[in-house]
Scaffold this motif. Structure first.
Motif, short mmCIF file in Angstrom:
data_model
loop_
_atom_site.label_atom_id
_atom_site.label_comp_id
_atom_site.label_asym_id
_atom_site.label_seq_id
_atom_site.Cartn_x
_atom_site.Cartn_y
_atom_site.Cartn_z
N CYS A 1 0.95 -1.25 0.01
CA CYS A 1 -0.08 0.00 0.06
C CYS A 1 0.91 1.30 -0.09
CB CYS A 1 -1.06 -0.10 1.13
SG CYS A 1 -2.09 -1.16 1.20
N THR A 2 0.56 2.13 -0.14
CA THR A 2 0.84 3.72 -0.54
C THR A 2 1.30 4.19 1.05
OG1 THR A 2 -0.99 4.79 -0.35
CG2 THR A 2 -0.23 4.19 -2.45
N ASP A 3 2.07 5.57 1.19
CA ASP A 3 2.31 6.04 2.39
C ASP A 3 1.38 6.32 3.28
OD1 ASP A 3 5.41 5.73 1.84
OD2 ASP A 3 4.99 7.43 0.51
N HIS A 4 0.00 6.52 2.69
CA HIS A 4 -0.79 7.42 3.54
C HIS A 4 -2.15 6.52 3.42
CE1 HIS A 4 2.17 10.41 2.77
NE2 HIS A 4 2.02 10.81 4.15
N MET A 5 -2.99 6.98 4.25
CA MET A 5 -4.67 6.50 4.42
C MET A 5 -5.29 7.41 4.88
SD MET A 5 -4.22 3.73 7.66
CE MET A 5 -5.77 2.96 7.33
N ILE A 6 -6.56 7.49 4.62
CA ILE A 6 -7.77 8.53 5.12
C ILE A 6 -8.46 7.86 5.98
CG2 ILE A 6 -9.49 9.99 4.55
CD1 ILE A 6 -8.11 10.78 1.96
N THR A 7 -8.61 8.24 7.38
CA THR A 7 -9.55 7.70 8.27
C THR A 7 -10.65 8.64 8.67
OG1 THR A 7 -8.26 8.18 10.27
CG2 THR A 7 -8.01 5.97 9.17
N VAL A 8 -11.74 8.48 9.09
CA VAL A 8 -13.00 9.35 9.48
C VAL A 8 -13.86 8.27 10.44
CG1 VAL A 8 -14.46 11.22 8.92
CG2 VAL A 8 -13.03 9.87 7.01
N ALA A 9 -13.72 8.63 11.69
CA ALA A 9 -14.74 8.01 12.62
C ALA A 9 -16.00 8.58 12.60
CB ALA A 9 -13.94 8.17 14.11
N TRP A 10 -17.13 7.87 13.09
CA TRP A 10 -18.34 8.12 13.26
C TRP A 10 -18.85 7.69 14.48
CZ3 TRP A 10 -22.64 4.93 13.62
CH2 TRP A 10 -23.88 5.61 13.51
N SER A 11 -20.01 8.24 15.14
CA SER A 11 -20.96 8.07 16.17
C SER A 11 -22.25 8.33 16.12
CB SER A 11 -20.17 8.39 17.42
OG SER A 11 -20.28 9.82 17.64
N ALA A 12 -22.97 7.63 16.63
CA ALA A 12 -24.44 7.97 16.37
C ALA A 12 -24.73 9.33 17.28
CB ALA A 12 -25.33 7.04 17.06
N ARG A 13 -23.87 9.74 18.22
CA ARG A 13 -24.42 10.98 19.14
C ARG A 13 -23.93 12.00 18.49
NH1 ARG A 13 -25.52 11.60 24.11
NH2 ARG A 13 -25.33 9.44 24.68
N SER A 14 -22.61 12.13 17.73
CA SER A 14 -22.14 13.26 17.21
C SER A 14 -21.92 13.17 15.63
CB SER A 14 -20.89 13.62 17.81
OG SER A 14 -19.91 12.74 17.62
N GLY A 15 -22.34 12.14 15.02
CA GLY A 15 -21.96 11.95 13.60
C GLY A 15 -20.73 12.11 13.28
N TRP A 16 -20.24 12.65 11.99
CA TRP A 16 -18.63 12.38 11.63
C TRP A 16 -17.91 13.51 12.04
CZ3 TRP A 16 -17.75 8.32 8.63
CH2 TRP A 16 -18.95 7.56 7.92
N LYS A 17 -16.61 12.83 12.25
CA LYS A 17 -15.67 13.44 12.89
C LYS A 17 -14.81 13.85 11.98
CE LYS A 17 -15.61 10.62 17.33
NZ LYS A 17 -16.59 11.77 17.88
N THR A 18 -13.78 14.65 12.24
CA THR A 18 -12.72 15.21 11.07
C THR A 18 -12.16 14.17 10.28
OG1 THR A 18 -12.51 17.06 12.55
CG2 THR A 18 -10.87 16.73 10.67
N PRO A 19 -12.06 14.42 9.07
CA PRO A 19 -11.33 13.35 8.27
C PRO A 19 -9.92 13.79 8.48
CG PRO A 19 -13.16 14.36 6.88
CD PRO A 19 -13.15 15.18 7.91
N GLU A 20 -8.95 12.46 8.38
CA GLU A 20 -7.50 12.65 8.49
C GLU A 20 -6.82 11.86 7.42
OE1 GLU A 20 -3.97 12.12 11.76
OE2 GLU A 20 -6.06 11.39 12.27
N LEU A 21 -5.89 12.49 6.84
CA LEU A 21 -4.91 11.88 6.05
C LEU A 21 -3.74 11.58 6.87
CD1 LEU A 21 -3.99 12.18 2.35
CD2 LEU A 21 -2.20 12.08 4.19
N ARG A 22 -3.50 10.13 7.08
CA ARG A 22 -2.60 10.03 8.03
C ARG A 22 -1.38 8.85 7.52
NH1 ARG A 22 -3.52 5.69 11.46
NH2 ARG A 22 -5.62 4.91 11.58
N PRO A 23 -0.38 8.73 8.20
CA PRO A 23 0.48 7.58 7.72
C PRO A 23 -0.38 6.01 7.71
CG PRO A 23 1.78 8.75 9.10
CD PRO A 23 0.31 9.21 9.21
N TYR A 24 0.10 5.22 6.79
CA TYR A 24 -0.45 3.96 6.39
C TYR A 24 -0.31 2.99 7.61
CZ TYR A 24 -1.70 -0.62 4.68
OH TYR A 24 -2.00 -2.17 4.64
N GLY A 25 -0.97 2.62 8.32
CA GLY A 25 -0.71 1.36 9.45
C GLY A 25 -1.97 0.95 10.16
#
Length: 434
Positions: free
Chosen positions: A92-116
């Motif tokens: 895989c490439t150097d980076h990935m994108i992650t975004v967490a979600w919860s029913a209480r607050s909805g979508w959190k801030t998307p983050e491009l971060r190191p693959y891992g």
């Protein structure tokens, strides 16, 4: 509309027989979704800060414009051309994108971060109840030097449908498309360099339920992530793809199930039969359905046949979508559109149920012209043989033995769009970081 309001529209004494469609409609209403827009939440109004489908300020939509960037301090080496895995692990490439979600607050801030690695509790919903869906699309380094995605809007829309089908959160598809472009804007210049025109990478958006509570319920926490990897070229097996029809005691999907959604549960149960077919010298399973033996999919790809009808018409035939048995493949959709637009004077495009017996009869009567499978991984792959209950159906592969003329024509048209040989709205150009 709140669920209670939706339910009240059903008159007393009536029974709603289309439960899946109704459930999807209700979920859209719960999410404040109207005409395709969503507010990014998944829980009932009583628990997620909504009232009658109206979004509240504390429930956040998925918003790609808020993405943050944490760049790797340990860049990975780009492998030589043709190398797509090391010691059985996908590169895989150097980076990935992650975004967490919860029913209480909805979508959190998307983050491009190191693959891992990802961190999950052993009780995470995805590990016990198959609350997982994904997409697959490719990024292409064009012969004109530009980097493109092929119809990412279609993948993003299907991703939403799959997510909602298994009670994971909804989102506005265009925001996922923006995240895909953001990842390739950063990693594309290095991993699909201009020195490698005609190369591609595979992008895998994925959604998993992460709530760490046992119990059969819709998860109240989830994670969306996107990775990019290398993948081998699979559309040109020597001699064409050979298919073995599915055994009587196994089906890939069923009417009323979830074959039309791209969820992991569609794939694991099919691997046993696929492994056995490959041990016998075949590439994939041609999945048949019901006692009639309807042709559905070739492995995880859509399946096409060209034949002469008994009335003498040249037809391109494939299974329909109306019974929700097969996946609405992006390559499938594109093949059908191009065939109707550019080959309408030569062939009739037909989407209907058809059986393996019809294919065998066409072969025995000399009406079978060619066949191919179509999907993101296998692209447009010519089929040369179908083995069914001890009998072989040999399918013409054209003069050069590389596929029939219609198969190759459709394949070349798609390649031209993907690699920038022609300008087309299906090829979405990535604005690369310098």
């Amino acid at each position: 509309m709140a669920p209670s309001a939706v339910a009240s529209t059903v008159h007393a004494g009536e029974q709603d027989l289309d439960l899946t469609s109704s459930a999807l409609d209700h979920r859209s209403a719960e999410n404040g979704q109207s005409n395709g827009s969503t507010n990014g939440s998944n829980a009932p109004p009583s628990s997620n800060g909504q009232d009658n489908g109206v979004a509240q300020p504390n429930v956040h939509q998925l918003d790609a414009s808020k993405i943050t960037y944490t760049f790797t301090k340990e860049p990975r080496d780009v492998p030589p051309p043709g190398v797509h895995s090391i010691d059985g692990a996908t590169i895989c490439t150097d980076h990935m994108i992650t975004v967490a979600w919860s029913a209480r607050s909805g979508w959190k801030t998307p983050e491009l971060r190191p693959y891992g690695p990802l961190s999950l509790m052993p009780t995470a919903s995805v590990l016990h109840y198959a609350t997982e869906c994904f997409e697959g699309l490719k990024a292409y380094r064009g012969f004109d030097g530009k980097l493109r995605l092929f119809r990412p809007d279609c993948n993003a829309a299907r991703f939403l449908m799959s997510s909602v089908r298994i009670s994971l959160p909804s989102f506005t598809p265009a925001e996922v498309e923006k995240l895909l472009l953001a990842l390739m804007a950063v990693d594309g210049p290095k991993w699909l360099s201009r020195e490698r025109p005609g190369s591609f990478m595979y992008l895998r958006p994925t959604m998993i339920g992460t709530q760490s509570q046992l119990g059969v319920q819709a998860p109240s926490e989830a994670l969306l992530y996107i990775i990019a990897s290398y993948m081998p070229v699979m559309d040109s097996p020597v001699g064409g793809m050979k298919l073995h029809t599915s055994p009587d005691d196994m089906v890939r999907a069923w009417v009323g199930g979830f074959g039309y959604a791209k969820v992991g549960a569609n794939y694991g149960p099919s691997l046993l039969a696929t492994q056995e077919a490959r041990a016998r010298g075949f590439g994939q399973i041609l999945w048949l359905y019901s006692s009639e033996g309807y042709c559905t999919e070739a492995g995880a790809s859509n399946f096409f046949v060209l034949w002469k009808s008994k009335e003498g018409k040249t037809q391109l035939i494939t299974a329909p979508l109306d019974d929700r048995l097969i996946l609405d493949g992006v390559t499938r959709r594109s093949v059908l559109q191009l065939a109707r637009e550019r080959l309408g004077d030569e062939i009739e495009v037909v989407e209907r149920k058809y059986t393996i017996q019809e294919v065998m009869e066409a072969n025995s009567e000399g009406r079978l012209i060619e066949s191919f499978a179509a999907g993101t991984a296998y692209f447009v792959c010519p089929v040369s043989l179908i083995h069914h209950r001890g009998k072989d159906v040999e399918i013409p592969m054209g003069k050069a033995g590389e596929g029939g003329p219609y198969t190759l024509k459709l394949k070349d048209w798609l390649k031209d769009i993907m690699y920038g040989n022609v300008e087309h709205p299906w090829g979405v150009v990535v604005q690369e970081e310098r």
